[in-house]
Write a protein that holds these residues in place. Structure first.
Motif, PDB file in Angstrom:
ATOM      1  N   LYS A 164       0.814  -1.219   0.000  1.00 18.12           N
ATOM      2  CA  LYS A 164       0.000   0.000   0.000  1.00 18.12           C
ATOM      3  C   LYS A 164       0.847   1.269   0.000  1.00 18.12           C
ATOM      4  CE  LYS A 164      -0.597   0.367   5.034  1.00 18.12           C
ATOM      5  NZ  LYS A 164      -1.591   0.509   6.118  1.00 18.12           N
ATOM      6  N   ASP A 165       2.083   1.201   0.508  1.00 18.23           N
ATOM      7  CA  ASP A 165       2.948   2.378   0.550  1.00 18.23           C
ATOM      8  C   ASP A 165       3.875   2.471  -0.660  1.00 18.23           C
ATOM      9  OD1 ASP A 165       1.893   3.159   3.019  1.00 18.23           O
ATOM     10  OD2 ASP A 165       3.301   1.869   4.100  1.00 18.23           O
ATOM     11  N   LEU A 166       3.712   1.584  -1.638  1.00 17.42           N
ATOM     12  CA  LEU A 166       4.585   1.574  -2.809  1.00 17.42           C
ATOM     13  C   LEU A 166       4.168   2.699  -3.759  1.00 17.42           C
ATOM     14  CD1 LEU A 166       6.945  -0.121  -3.928  1.00 17.42           C
ATOM     15  CD2 LEU A 166       5.264  -1.461  -5.201  1.00 17.42           C
ATOM     16  N   GLU A 167       5.073   3.660  -3.944  1.00 13.76           N
ATOM     17  CA  GLU A 167       4.756   4.823  -4.777  1.00 13.76           C
ATOM     18  C   GLU A 167       4.638   4.442  -6.252  1.00 13.76           C
ATOM     19  OE1 GLU A 167       6.699   9.177  -5.986  1.00 13.76           O
ATOM     20  OE2 GLU A 167       7.719   7.839  -4.547  1.00 13.76           O
ATOM     21  N   ARG A 168       3.668   5.032  -6.914  1.00 14.73           N
ATOM     22  CA  ARG A 168       3.483   4.826  -8.357  1.00 14.73           C
ATOM     23  C   ARG A 168       4.260   5.889  -9.123  1.00 14.73           C
ATOM     24  NH1 ARG A 168      -2.696   2.956  -9.673  1.00 14.73           N
ATOM     25  NH2 ARG A 168      -2.879   1.380  -8.036  1.00 14.73           N
ATOM     26  N   LYS A 169       5.248   5.462  -9.886  1.00 15.68           N
ATOM     27  CA  LYS A 169       6.068   6.404 -10.643  1.00 15.68           C
ATOM     28  C   LYS A 169       5.766   6.379 -12.136  1.00 15.68           C
ATOM     29  CE  LYS A 169       9.762   6.622  -7.243  1.00 15.68           C
ATOM     30  NZ  LYS A 169      11.229   6.602  -6.993  1.00 15.68           N
ATOM     31  N   LYS A 170       4.887   5.484 -12.565  1.00 14.28           N
ATOM     32  CA  LYS A 170       4.320   5.464 -13.914  1.00 14.28           C
ATOM     33  C   LYS A 170       5.381   5.572 -15.008  1.00 14.28           C
ATOM     34  CE  LYS A 170      -0.098   7.278 -12.345  1.00 14.28           C
ATOM     35  NZ  LYS A 170      -1.158   8.305 -12.512  1.00 14.28           N
ATOM     36  N   GLY A 171       6.251   4.549 -15.057  1.00 13.99           N
ATOM     37  CA  GLY A 171       7.291   4.524 -16.082  1.00 13.99           C
ATOM     38  C   GLY A 171       6.824   3.964 -17.400  1.00 13.99           C
TER      39      GLY A 171
ATOM     40  N   GLY B 204       2.795   2.634 -24.724  1.00 14.86           N
ATOM     41  CA  GLY B 204       3.990   1.807 -24.598  1.00 14.86           C
ATOM     42  C   GLY B 204       3.650   0.347 -24.366  1.00 14.86           C
ATOM     43  N   SER B 205       2.633   0.096 -23.537  1.00 19.00           N
ATOM     44  CA  SER B 205       2.196  -1.264 -23.284  1.00 19.00           C
ATOM     45  C   SER B 205       1.650  -1.913 -24.555  1.00 19.00           C
ATOM     46  CB  SER B 205       1.121  -1.274 -22.193  1.00 19.00           C
ATOM     47  OG  SER B 205       0.627  -2.577 -21.985  1.00 19.00           O
ATOM     48  N   PHE B 206       0.900  -1.130 -25.330  1.00 18.61           N
ATOM     49  CA  PHE B 206       0.331  -1.652 -26.577  1.00 18.61           C
ATOM     50  C   PHE B 206       1.430  -2.035 -27.566  1.00 18.61           C
ATOM     51  CE2 PHE B 206      -1.185  -0.904 -30.931  1.00 18.61           C
ATOM     52  CZ  PHE B 206      -2.252  -1.789 -30.976  1.00 18.61           C
TER      53      PHE B 206
ATOM     54  N   TRP C  99       4.504  -6.099 -30.354  1.00 23.41           N
ATOM     55  CA  TRP C  99       5.824  -6.505 -30.837  1.00 23.41           C
ATOM     56  C   TRP C  99       6.223  -7.870 -30.268  1.00 23.41           C
ATOM     57  CZ3 TRP C  99       9.050  -6.191 -34.539  1.00 23.41           C
ATOM     58  CH2 TRP C  99      10.408  -6.483 -34.366  1.00 23.41           C
ATOM     59  N   SER C 100       5.991  -8.081 -28.976  1.00 13.86           N
ATOM     60  CA  SER C 100       6.315  -9.374 -28.358  1.00 13.86           C
ATOM     61  C   SER C 100       5.477 -10.493 -28.967  1.00 13.86           C
ATOM     62  CB  SER C 100       6.075  -9.299 -26.847  1.00 13.86           C
ATOM     63  OG  SER C 100       6.868  -8.308 -26.241  1.00 13.86           O
ATOM     64  N   ALA C 101       4.193 -10.220 -29.218  1.00 17.59           N
ATOM     65  CA  ALA C 101       3.311 -11.231 -29.791  1.00 17.59           C
ATOM     66  C   ALA C 101       3.745 -11.596 -31.204  1.00 17.59           C
ATOM     67  CB  ALA C 101       1.871 -10.729 -29.796  1.00 17.59           C
ATOM     68  N   LEU C 102       4.187 -10.619 -31.986  1.00 15.98           N
ATOM     69  CA  LEU C 102       4.648 -10.902 -33.354  1.00 15.98           C
ATOM     70  C   LEU C 102       5.907 -11.761 -33.337  1.00 15.98           C
ATOM     71  CD1 LEU C 102       4.079  -7.448 -35.111  1.00 15.98           C
ATOM     72  CD2 LEU C 102       2.777  -9.565 -35.436  1.00 15.98           C
ATOM     73  N   ILE C 103       6.836 -11.437 -32.429  1.00 14.97           N
ATOM     74  CA  ILE C 103       8.045 -12.263 -32.307  1.00 14.97           C
ATOM     75  C   ILE C 103       7.672 -13.694 -31.934  1.00 14.97           C
ATOM     76  CG2 ILE C 103      10.172 -12.627 -30.998  1.00 14.97           C
ATOM     77  CD1 ILE C 103      10.374  -9.592 -30.679  1.00 14.97           C
ATOM     78  N   CYS C 104       6.749 -13.828 -30.967  1.00 17.46           N
ATOM     79  CA  CYS C 104       6.315 -15.149 -30.537  1.00 17.46           C
ATOM     80  C   CYS C 104       5.645 -15.906 -31.677  1.00 17.46           C
ATOM     81  CB  CYS C 104       5.357 -15.015 -29.355  1.00 17.46           C
ATOM     82  SG  CYS C 104       4.791 -16.591 -28.684  1.00 17.46           S
ATOM     83  N   LEU C 105       4.824 -15.210 -32.460  1.00 18.60           N
ATOM     84  CA  LEU C 105       4.133 -15.856 -33.571  1.00 18.60           C
ATOM     85  C   LEU C 105       5.119 -16.366 -34.616  1.00 18.60           C
ATOM     86  CD1 LEU C 105       1.354 -16.569 -34.681  1.00 18.60           C
ATOM     87  CD2 LEU C 105       1.311 -14.345 -35.824  1.00 18.60           C
TER      88      LEU C 105
ATOM     89  N   TYR D 151       6.430  -6.345 -18.039  1.00 15.13           N
ATOM     90  CA  TYR D 151       6.232  -4.947 -18.440  1.00 15.13           C
ATOM     91  C   TYR D 151       4.957  -4.379 -17.827  1.00 15.13           C
ATOM     92  CZ  TYR D 151       5.899  -0.774 -21.327  1.00 15.13           C
ATOM     93  OH  TYR D 151       5.813   0.528 -21.747  1.00 15.13           O
ATOM     94  N   ASP D 152       3.853  -5.111 -17.972  1.00 10.79           N
ATOM     95  CA  ASP D 152       2.565  -4.575 -17.536  1.00 10.79           C
ATOM     96  C   ASP D 152       2.462  -4.473 -16.011  1.00 10.79           C
ATOM     97  OD1 ASP D 152       1.532  -4.163 -20.082  1.00 10.79           O
ATOM     98  OD2 ASP D 152       0.873  -6.231 -20.258  1.00 10.79           O
ATOM     99  N   VAL D 153       3.091  -5.391 -15.292  1.00  9.13           N
ATOM    100  CA  VAL D 153       3.052  -5.324 -13.824  1.00  9.13           C
ATOM    101  C   VAL D 153       3.767  -4.072 -13.327  1.00  9.13           C
ATOM    102  CG1 VAL D 153       4.005  -6.378 -11.741  1.00  9.13           C
ATOM    103  CG2 VAL D 153       2.762  -7.782 -13.382  1.00  9.13           C
ATOM    104  N   LEU D 154       4.887  -3.712 -13.967  1.00  7.49           N
ATOM    105  CA  LEU D 154       5.700  -2.594 -13.498  1.00  7.49           C
ATOM    106  C   LEU D 154       5.345  -1.267 -14.154  1.00  7.49           C
ATOM    107  CD1 LEU D 154       9.170  -4.399 -13.459  1.00  7.49           C
ATOM    108  CD2 LEU D 154       7.788  -3.762 -11.475  1.00  7.49           C
TER     109      LEU D 154
END
Length: 289
Positions: free
Chosen positions: A122-129, A134-136, A141-147, A181-184
């Protein structure tokens, strides 16, 4: 706590969390949406796709040997089911990747939001990196490499040793990239994210491979069972929900691990900063000795 202890602790927390009604719903929603979309695609393309595949498999010099080899081995009815089998084999990675991408892009942020409300974070600051765009880009890009990796290795998936190795490795690599990526994205800066992914690359890859192995269980049944071919719509429906549940579990696992790792990274940076300040003060203080 070392990395492997945190891996097991996060695994237990994710296992318990997956049973929560909110998580069950978060696994059900993408499963229903992806099922409807792919159900429409399969319904519209099944007959023409089978006709095209049947012609390709019997006329192409690259694939005609497969049918001839099956007939030579005693499978006289190979012509009747080889085209549907190949079509199913092509659909499996496409459906799996689309589900994982959909969950990573829409469900993981909700899971992270729910987990971050817990007392431990609960005290973990959100720094929105990381942002939505960017997520999209990262996800696509990751999905295309995997495919591409799937298409290159698909012909050897039927070889007994490789069918148990390649799918978990591929799904594990993709799961590690998307989940990390999405978690962080909301809590870490880009520098913190890069540092964590480098420092914890082997535990994260291990977690991804384990998640991939769990996901490979329905893949193996889906791709090798005659019953799965006959009852493809029903079997695919059940397997897709299992995929969805496993991906939600993986999201919880990565979320607990990476948020704890981020806390530890910031704690270490704070300790180093305080030590530096203390040394500077000691140097600047006049020596009255």
């Amino acid at each position: 706590m070392d990395s492997m202890q945190q891996v097991f602790k996060s695994f237990g927390l994710a296992l318990v969390g997956t049973m929560h009604p909110k998580m069950m719903w978060l696994s059900l929603r993408p499963f229903l949406i992806v099922s409807v979309l792919w159900g429409c695609v399969i319904w519209l393309t099944w007959t023409p796709a089978l006709e095209m595949l049947s012609i390709f498999l019997t006329t192409s010099i690259f694939t005609s040997w497969i049918q001839d080899g099956l007939i030579w081995a005693g499978f006289e009815n190979a012509r009747a089911w080889i085209a549907p089998l190949f079509f199913v084999m092509l659909l499996i990675p496409l459906i799996s990747i689309s589900l994982l991408v959909f969950i990573a892009f829409t469900t993981v942020p909700k899971i992270v939001k729910l987990v971050s409300r817990q007392h431990a974070y609960k005290d973990l600051e959100r720094k929105k990196g990381g942002g939505l765009f960017g997520s999209f880009v990262y996800t696509i890009w990751s999905a295309l490499i995997c495919l591409v990796l799937v298409m290159l290795t698909l012909p050897v998936w039927w070889i007994p040793p490789l069918v148990a190795v390649l799918p978990p490795l591929i799904w594990g690599w993709l799961t590690m990239r998307l989940m990390s990526y999405d978690v962080l994205a909301q809590h870490a800066t880009s520098e913190e994210r890069d540092a964590l992914l480098h420092q914890h690359r082997w535990p994260l890859l291990t977690m991804g491979i384990v998640s991939g192995m769990l996901g490979a269980v329905p893949t193996f049944f889906w791709a090798t069972s005659a019953l799965a071919l006959v009852l493809f719509p029903i079997v695919s429906f059940v397997a897709l929900w299992i995929y969805s549940l496993i991906f939600v579990f993986a999201a919880l696992w990565f979320t607990h691990y990476l948020l704890e790792a981020l806390k530890e990274l910031r704690r270490q940076e704070l300790d180093e900063s305080l030590n530096i300040e203390a040394r500077v003060i000691d140097v600047e203080l006049p020596n009255h000795g």
